[in-house]
Motif scaffolding. Structure first.
Motif, PDB file in Angstrom:
ATOM      1  N   PRO A 166       0.751  -1.600   0.144  1.00 39.89           N
ATOM      2  CA  PRO A 166       0.216   0.026   0.047  1.00 39.89           C
ATOM      3  C   PRO A 166       0.645   1.496  -0.074  1.00 39.89           C
ATOM      4  CG  PRO A 166      -0.487  -0.384   1.948  1.00 39.89           C
ATOM      5  CD  PRO A 166       0.623  -2.019   1.544  1.00 39.89           C
ATOM      6  N   GLU A 167       0.386   2.325  -0.421  1.00 38.07           N
ATOM      7  CA  GLU A 167       0.679   3.509  -0.860  1.00 38.07           C
ATOM      8  C   GLU A 167       0.766   4.472   0.445  1.00 38.07           C
ATOM      9  OE1 GLU A 167       3.881   6.033  -1.889  1.00 38.07           O
ATOM     10  OE2 GLU A 167       3.443   4.617  -2.972  1.00 38.07           O
ATOM     11  N   LYS A 168       1.428   4.926   1.247  1.00 38.15           N
ATOM     12  CA  LYS A 168       1.033   6.020   1.875  1.00 38.15           C
ATOM     13  C   LYS A 168       1.832   7.312   2.123  1.00 38.15           C
ATOM     14  CE  LYS A 168      -0.081   1.991   5.290  1.00 38.15           C
ATOM     15  NZ  LYS A 168       0.262   1.737   7.016  1.00 38.15           N
ATOM     16  N   GLU A 169       1.236   8.475   2.882  1.00 37.84           N
ATOM     17  CA  GLU A 169       1.407   9.126   2.418  1.00 37.84           C
ATOM     18  C   GLU A 169       2.831   9.825   3.328  1.00 37.84           C
ATOM     19  OE1 GLU A 169       0.298  14.082   3.642  1.00 37.84           O
ATOM     20  OE2 GLU A 169      -0.618  12.286   4.115  1.00 37.84           O
ATOM     21  N   PRO A 170       4.227   9.998   2.767  1.00 35.18           N
ATOM     22  CA  PRO A 170       5.091  10.536   3.493  1.00 35.18           C
ATOM     23  C   PRO A 170       5.071  11.195   4.041  1.00 35.18           C
ATOM     24  CG  PRO A 170       5.320  11.032   1.062  1.00 35.18           C
ATOM     25  CD  PRO A 170       4.362  10.177   1.160  1.00 35.18           C
ATOM     26  N   GLU A 171       5.916  11.294   5.412  1.00 36.50           N
ATOM     27  CA  GLU A 171       6.439  12.607   6.526  1.00 36.50           C
ATOM     28  C   GLU A 171       7.598  13.494   6.206  1.00 36.50           C
ATOM     29  OE1 GLU A 171       3.856  13.150   8.122  1.00 36.50           O
ATOM     30  OE2 GLU A 171       2.627  12.199   8.309  1.00 36.50           O
ATOM     31  N   SER A 172       6.746  14.791   5.886  1.00 36.99           N
ATOM     32  CA  SER A 172       8.143  15.333   5.596  1.00 36.99           C
ATOM     33  C   SER A 172       8.752  15.994   7.294  1.00 36.99           C
ATOM     34  CB  SER A 172       7.270  16.541   5.106  1.00 36.99           C
ATOM     35  OG  SER A 172       7.635  16.585   4.036  1.00 36.99           O
ATOM     36  N   VAL A 173      10.190  15.760   7.179  1.00 40.29           N
ATOM     37  CA  VAL A 173      10.602  15.679   8.391  1.00 40.29           C
ATOM     38  C   VAL A 173      11.767  16.402   8.558  1.00 40.29           C
ATOM     39  CG1 VAL A 173       9.845  13.186   8.921  1.00 40.29           C
ATOM     40  CG2 VAL A 173      12.433  13.531   8.221  1.00 40.29           C
ATOM     41  N   ILE A 174      11.840  17.272   7.560  1.00 45.08           N
ATOM     42  CA  ILE A 174      13.003  18.358   7.337  1.00 45.08           C
ATOM     43  C   ILE A 174      12.588  19.317   6.149  1.00 45.08           C
ATOM     44  CG2 ILE A 174      15.593  18.915   6.645  1.00 45.08           C
ATOM     45  CD1 ILE A 174      16.599  15.715   7.020  1.00 45.08           C
ATOM     46  N   MET A 175      12.828  20.283   6.583  1.00 44.85           N
ATOM     47  CA  MET A 175      12.189  21.517   6.048  1.00 44.85           C
ATOM     48  C   MET A 175      13.352  22.768   5.799  1.00 44.85           C
ATOM     49  SD  MET A 175       8.206  21.790   5.344  1.00 44.85           S
ATOM     50  CE  MET A 175       6.921  20.428   4.466  1.00 44.85           C
ATOM     51  N   ASP A 176      13.454  23.008   4.938  1.00 48.19           N
ATOM     52  CA  ASP A 176      14.644  24.143   4.529  1.00 48.19           C
ATOM     53  C   ASP A 176      16.180  23.845   5.622  1.00 48.19           C
ATOM     54  OD1 ASP A 176      13.452  25.413   2.872  1.00 48.19           O
ATOM     55  OD2 ASP A 176      11.695  26.372   4.159  1.00 48.19           O
ATOM     56  N   GLY A 177      16.371  23.066   5.737  1.00 45.46           N
ATOM     57  CA  GLY A 177      17.568  22.743   6.747  1.00 45.46           C
ATOM     58  C   GLY A 177      16.979  22.677   8.386  1.00 45.46           C
ATOM     59  N   ASN A 178      15.988  22.529   8.523  1.00 43.58           N
ATOM     60  CA  ASN A 178      15.111  22.366  10.035  1.00 43.58           C
ATOM     61  C   ASN A 178      14.377  21.486  10.031  1.00 43.58           C
ATOM     62  OD1 ASN A 178      15.899  25.146  10.659  1.00 43.58           O
ATOM     63  ND2 ASN A 178      14.481  26.121   9.430  1.00 43.58           N
ATOM     64  N   ALA A 204      24.576  16.880   5.529  1.00 46.82           N
ATOM     65  CA  ALA A 204      25.169  17.337   7.080  1.00 46.82           C
ATOM     66  C   ALA A 204      23.116  18.141   7.357  1.00 46.82           C
ATOM     67  CB  ALA A 204      25.726  18.199   7.521  1.00 46.82           C
ATOM     68  N   ILE A 205      22.830  17.859   8.048  1.00 43.10           N
ATOM     69  CA  ILE A 205      21.446  18.201   8.333  1.00 43.10           C
ATOM     70  C   ILE A 205      21.304  20.162   7.629  1.00 43.10           C
ATOM     71  CG2 ILE A 205      21.804  19.476  10.259  1.00 43.10           C
ATOM     72  CD1 ILE A 205      18.840  17.898   8.767  1.00 43.10           C
ATOM     73  N   GLU A 206      22.395  20.871   8.016  1.00 43.19           N
ATOM     74  CA  GLU A 206      22.406  22.257   7.167  1.00 43.19           C
ATOM     75  C   GLU A 206      22.235  21.689   5.551  1.00 43.19           C
ATOM     76  OE1 GLU A 206      26.160  21.380   8.383  1.00 43.19           O
ATOM     77  OE2 GLU A 206      23.750  21.448   9.813  1.00 43.19           O
ATOM     78  N   ASN A 207      22.388  20.934   5.117  1.00 41.13           N
ATOM     79  CA  ASN A 207      22.374  20.575   3.575  1.00 41.13           C
ATOM     80  C   ASN A 207      21.873  20.055   3.117  1.00 41.13           C
ATOM     81  OD1 ASN A 207      25.837  21.927   3.320  1.00 41.13           O
ATOM     82  ND2 ASN A 207      25.948  20.058   3.887  1.00 41.13           N
ATOM     83  N   GLN A 218      11.793   4.694   4.773  1.00 42.93           N
ATOM     84  CA  GLN A 218      13.027   5.025   4.685  1.00 42.93           C
ATOM     85  C   GLN A 218      13.110   6.527   5.082  1.00 42.93           C
ATOM     86  OE1 GLN A 218      14.819   1.683   1.896  1.00 42.93           O
ATOM     87  NE2 GLN A 218      13.172   2.474   1.543  1.00 42.93           N
ATOM     88  N   LEU A 219      14.274   6.743   5.168  1.00 48.39           N
ATOM     89  CA  LEU A 219      14.524   8.816   4.217  1.00 48.39           C
ATOM     90  C   LEU A 219      14.926   8.937   2.945  1.00 48.39           C
ATOM     91  CD1 LEU A 219      14.622  11.905   5.759  1.00 48.39           C
ATOM     92  CD2 LEU A 219      17.264  10.705   6.101  1.00 48.39           C
ATOM     93  N   TYR A 220      14.310  10.231   2.677  1.00 47.70           N
ATOM     94  CA  TYR A 220      14.460  10.028   1.217  1.00 47.70           C
ATOM     95  C   TYR A 220      14.819  11.733   0.733  1.00 47.70           C
ATOM     96  CZ  TYR A 220      12.515   5.788  -0.633  1.00 47.70           C
ATOM     97  OH  TYR A 220      12.399   4.851  -0.526  1.00 47.70           O
ATOM     98  N   VAL A 221      16.265  11.837   0.737  1.00 50.09           N
ATOM     99  CA  VAL A 221      16.451  13.859   1.046  1.00 50.09           C
ATOM    100  C   VAL A 221      16.576  14.460  -0.604  1.00 50.09           C
ATOM    101  CG1 VAL A 221      17.499  13.241   3.648  1.00 50.09           C
ATOM    102  CG2 VAL A 221      19.543  13.041   1.111  1.00 50.09           C
ATOM    103  N   ASP A 222      16.429  15.719  -0.338  1.00 46.76           N
ATOM    104  CA  ASP A 222      16.882  16.636  -1.442  1.00 46.76           C
ATOM    105  C   ASP A 222      17.876  17.582  -1.008  1.00 46.76           C
ATOM    106  OD1 ASP A 222      15.938  17.593  -4.481  1.00 46.76           O
ATOM    107  OD2 ASP A 222      15.882  19.462  -3.050  1.00 46.76           O
ATOM    108  N   LEU A 223      19.019  17.563  -1.448  1.00 48.06           N
ATOM    109  CA  LEU A 223      19.835  19.036  -1.755  1.00 48.06           C
ATOM    110  C   LEU A 223      19.994  20.485  -1.631  1.00 48.06           C
ATOM    111  CD1 LEU A 223      23.074  16.748  -0.605  1.00 48.06           C
ATOM    112  CD2 LEU A 223      21.713  16.922   1.533  1.00 48.06           C
ATOM    113  N   PHE A 224      19.996  21.136  -0.818  1.00 44.06           N
ATOM    114  CA  PHE A 224      20.432  22.388  -1.944  1.00 44.06           C
ATOM    115  C   PHE A 224      20.845  22.621  -2.768  1.00 44.06           C
ATOM    116  CE2 PHE A 224      19.359  23.806   2.782  1.00 44.06           C
ATOM    117  CZ  PHE A 224      17.763  24.439   2.635  1.00 44.06           C
ATOM    118  N   ASP A 225      22.041  21.946  -3.041  1.00 39.71           N
ATOM    119  CA  ASP A 225      22.993  21.570  -3.940  1.00 39.71           C
ATOM    120  C   ASP A 225      22.517  20.608  -5.062  1.00 39.71           C
ATOM    121  OD1 ASP A 225      25.231  21.784  -6.019  1.00 39.71           O
ATOM    122  OD2 ASP A 225      27.045  21.999  -4.411  1.00 39.71           O
TER     123      ASP A 225
END
Length: 286
Positions: A166-178, A204-207, A218-225
């Motif tokens: 089943p596809e469940k809504e992901p939770e955003s745990v980091i926004m703009d480095g926060n 790093a969290i700030e990136n 599972q954690l998926y991240v998108d970086l500023f760079d």
């Protein structure tokens, strides 16, 4: 009061009142409109302009007219919710334009729709052949919905008899480095887990511009760079590979032993593990 200042004051009042009344009317007024909603939108906009610029008239009369129009619109929407007959009369009914790959010309004339317009609507849905269409229906709001014939529909896992997780809504745990603590707590996780996962990814969290956790942790991240490439999580793929390796090892042990009882035990364990793999595979191949 100078005229220019009065215009500014009236315009600001009209904007505030128009915003509040539009919020009251709901989201349908800013989506695809029905016939009456289209008329209401035009009229409300004209009244707002009248309130702003007609300095010779009593401006509050325009507000009264605006409120009356909104009240009438709300009354009609309430009537439509309560009566199917009212909905059909005010919004009209859906009309079939294509059936079994054939265009219904009489219905096209009834809706005053040309063949060019129909083909344009089909192309916007990546459909280039009328013969591929099972049904095409024009809705009261003017949109055209299309159902392809069975043989032309995209292939899905259900057509192949494959079950997927089943596809469940992901939770955003980091926004703009926060770090967002509330979504973390809803998943039953904490900052310690988050920092551990970021360390595995080597960031790093700030990136991190945006970080999301799916329903399987599972954690998926998108970086500023955007030039940096972050490896995708491989825990599920690794687990599936380990389970298959265990199954293969059990089969090998069963083939390599001469003890009948041990051979039977290894074969049974291999079959049971294969059943387990079939059960969890839809969750691990996402």
């Amino acid at each position: 009061m100078p005229e220019w200042l009065e215009v500014v004051w009236r315009t600001l009042c009209a904007v505030v009142v128009l915003f509040l009344l539009t919020r009251l009317l709901g989201k349908r007024q800013v989506s695809q409109l029905s016939l009456f909603e289209y008329i209401t939108g035009i009229t409300i906009g004209s009244l707002a302009a009248y309130i702003s610029l007609d300095l010779e008239s009593t401006w509050y009369l325009g507000l009264i007219s605006l409120v009356v129009w909104v009240a009438v619109s709300l009354g009609i929407e309430y009537l439509q919710m309560k009566s199917k007959t009212a909905r059909d009369w005010l919004d009209s009914k859906s009309t079939v334009l294509i059936k079994d790959g054939k265009v219904l010309e009489d219905n096209m004339k009834k809706e005053r729709l040309t063949s060019d317009e129909l083909l344009e609507q089909l192309r916007s849905k990546n459909i280039f052949k009328v013969a591929d269409v099972e049904f095409a229906i024009i809705e009261p709001n003017g949109g055209i919905n299309v159902l392809l014939k069975k043989e032309n529909q995209p292939l899905t896992p259900s057509h192949l008899g494959i079950k997927v997780g089943p596809e469940k809504e992901p939770e955003s745990v980091i926004m703009d480095g926060n770090i967002m603590d509330e979504p973390l707590s809803r998943l039953g996780l904490n900052r310690g887990w988050l920092f551990t996962e970021l360390e595995k990814l080597g960031v790093a969290i700030e990136n991190v511009y945006l970080g999301q956790v799916d329903a399987y942790g599972q954690l998926y991240v998108d970086l500023f760079d955007d030039q940096l490439i972050v490896p995708q999580p491989q825990q599920k793929a690794s687990l599936l590979a380990q389970l298959k390796k265990c199954e293969a090892d059990l089969e090998m042990f069963g083939l390599s032993t001469d003890d009948a009882q041990a051979k039977w035990m290894y074969e049974q364990c291999s079959k049971e593990l294969d059943t387990v793999i079939d059960g969890v595979k839809p969750l691990l191949i996402r």
